[in-house]
Design an enzyme around this catalytic site. Structure first.
Site, PDB file in Angstrom:
ATOM      1  N   ASP A   1      29.160  -0.329   6.165  1.00  0.00           N
ATOM      2  CA  ASP A   1      30.015  -1.071   5.228  1.00  0.00           C
ATOM      3  C   ASP A   1      29.204  -2.103   4.443  1.00  0.00           C
ATOM      4  O   ASP A   1      29.678  -2.627   3.443  1.00  0.00           O
ATOM      5  CB  ASP A   1      31.095  -1.840   6.010  1.00  0.00           C
ATOM      6  CG  ASP A   1      32.431  -1.092   6.067  1.00  0.00           C
ATOM      7  OD1 ASP A   1      32.792  -0.462   5.061  1.00  0.00           O
ATOM      8  OD2 ASP A   1      33.093  -1.175   7.117  1.00  0.00           O
TER       9      ASP A   1
ATOM     10  N   GLN B   1      37.540  -0.453  10.872  1.00  0.00           N
ATOM     11  CA  GLN B   1      38.521  -0.472   9.778  1.00  0.00           C
ATOM     12  C   GLN B   1      39.254  -1.811   9.743  1.00  0.00           C
ATOM     13  O   GLN B   1      39.741  -2.304  10.765  1.00  0.00           O
ATOM     14  CB  GLN B   1      39.522   0.694   9.959  1.00  0.00           C
ATOM     15  CG  GLN B   1      40.513   0.838   8.825  1.00  0.00           C
ATOM     16  CD  GLN B   1      39.872   1.224   7.480  1.00  0.00           C
ATOM     17  OE1 GLN B   1      38.847   1.894   7.439  1.00  0.00           O
ATOM     18  NE2 GLN B   1      40.463   0.781   6.386  1.00  0.00           N
TER      19      GLN B   1
ATOM     20  N   LYS C   1      38.409   9.385   5.631  1.00  0.00           N
ATOM     21  CA  LYS C   1      36.972   9.223   5.866  1.00  0.00           C
ATOM     22  C   LYS C   1      36.485  10.317   6.829  1.00  0.00           C
ATOM     23  O   LYS C   1      35.416  10.894   6.635  1.00  0.00           O
ATOM     24  CB  LYS C   1      36.684   7.828   6.446  1.00  0.00           C
ATOM     25  CG  LYS C   1      36.845   6.715   5.415  1.00  0.00           C
ATOM     26  CD  LYS C   1      36.829   5.321   6.019  1.00  0.00           C
ATOM     27  CE  LYS C   1      37.142   4.269   4.944  1.00  0.00           C
ATOM     28  NZ  LYS C   1      37.360   2.928   5.461  1.00  0.00           N
TER      29      LYS C   1
END
Ligand code: GUN
Length: 292
Positions: free
Chosen positions: A121, A98, A54
């Site tokens: 997200d 994460q 990422k």
């Protein structure tokens, strides 16, 4: 006849290039560089690789990417304090925690602490609610990646029977939701599907999946979807990423299912790369909405 292989890597690169152009334009007008901060707690090797990927993808798109690496023994209070700090930091537009988090931390509490406007997200209840009402602030990265992959490969879901196997908050539920909405996201639509969600309690799963024009597998069990479960000519999207002794493997028995399906995603190189591409897009949207 063998199925068409849907090349997620190629489509993800296209989207990443599009985002890079938009990031550059945004910078020229606003003089603001979008920034994503990822928080990684502990030393799960797979998570470390995902976060690194990422970070690199951000850099290539002209987005500032920072990774905050915290030790496994970080307390929930310390993690919440870090998130509060980032919520208040004007130069940080997107925050990604994460997953999975270590077992001593309550994931729901932590995700709920991320400011909804920075929740790239799309995990926050506010953003999930907006999405379900068809007025998304962000779309969740993997489900949106599936939608883009289908649309850009010329597979229209409109009016089709889509069967989603799996009801997770990250993939199954939001994928079903966005494909069933009356309009697709951000312009050109690939929506209006007739969606069935299957899960571990579904009776006679194969009889349901054999009715599907499109099967989306998000179960987390290696090679769970077999050729007998697929209608000849159906399209099969594999969201699974299972570590097996033979290496990374999807939820679909690719070798056999690809002999029955008309189109199928490989693992790796299918849905996975799209998730990162859509995350970059969400980071740009976050920066745009937080900049006057
Ligand atoms: N772990 C596995 N998939 C994801 C994802 O989409 N977002 C985050 N934050 N963590 C993950």
């Amino acid at each position: 006849m063998a199925a068409q292989i849907l090349d997620g890597k190629k489509i993800a690169l296209q989207i990443r290039e599009e985002v890079a152009v938009q990031v550059q334009k945004f910078y020229e007008i606003k003089r603001v560089q979008p920034k994503l901060v990822a928080i990684l707690v502990g030393d799960d090797p797979a998570s470390a690789v995902y976060v690194r990927n990422k970070e690199l993808a951000c850099k290539k798109a002209g987005i500032a990417g920072e990774v905050i690496r915290l030790p496994h023994q970080t307390t929930q209070i310390e993690l919440l304090a870090k998130i509060c700090e980032l919520n208040d930091e004007d130069t940080c537009h997107g925050i990604l925690v994460q997953l999975p988090l270590p077992a001593h931390i309550d994931t729901r509490t932590v995700l709920d602490a991320v400011a909804p406007e920075k929740d790239v997200d799309c995990f926050s209840p506010v953003n999930v609610g907006l999405m379900s009402q068809g007025r998304p602030r962000f779309l969740p990265c993997t489900p949106h990646g599936v939608q883009q992959l289908l649309g850009r490969c010329g597979i229209d879901v409109q009016g089709k029977h889509v069967v989603v196997i799996g009801r997770s908050d990250i993939v199954g539920k939001p994928t079903a939701m966005i494909l069933a909405l009356p309009t697709g996201p951000f312009g050109k639509s690939n929506a209006n599907a007739t969606v069935t969600i299957c899960h571990s309690q579904t009776q006679d799963l194969a009889s349901v999946t054999r009715n599907a024009d499109i099967v989306i597998a998000a179960i987390g069990k290696a090679r769970f979807v077999t050729a007998e479960m697929i209608k000849p000519g159906a399209c099969v999207i594999d969201v699974g990423m299972n570590q097996t002794p033979e290496g990374l493997c999807g939820d679909v028995d690719f070798d056999r299912v690809s002999q029955v399906a008309s189109a199928i995603t490989p693992v790796p190189g299918g849905v996975g790369p799209l998730t990162i591409a859509m995350l970059l897009r969400n980071t740009l949207i976050a920066a745009e909405t937080q900049t006057n």
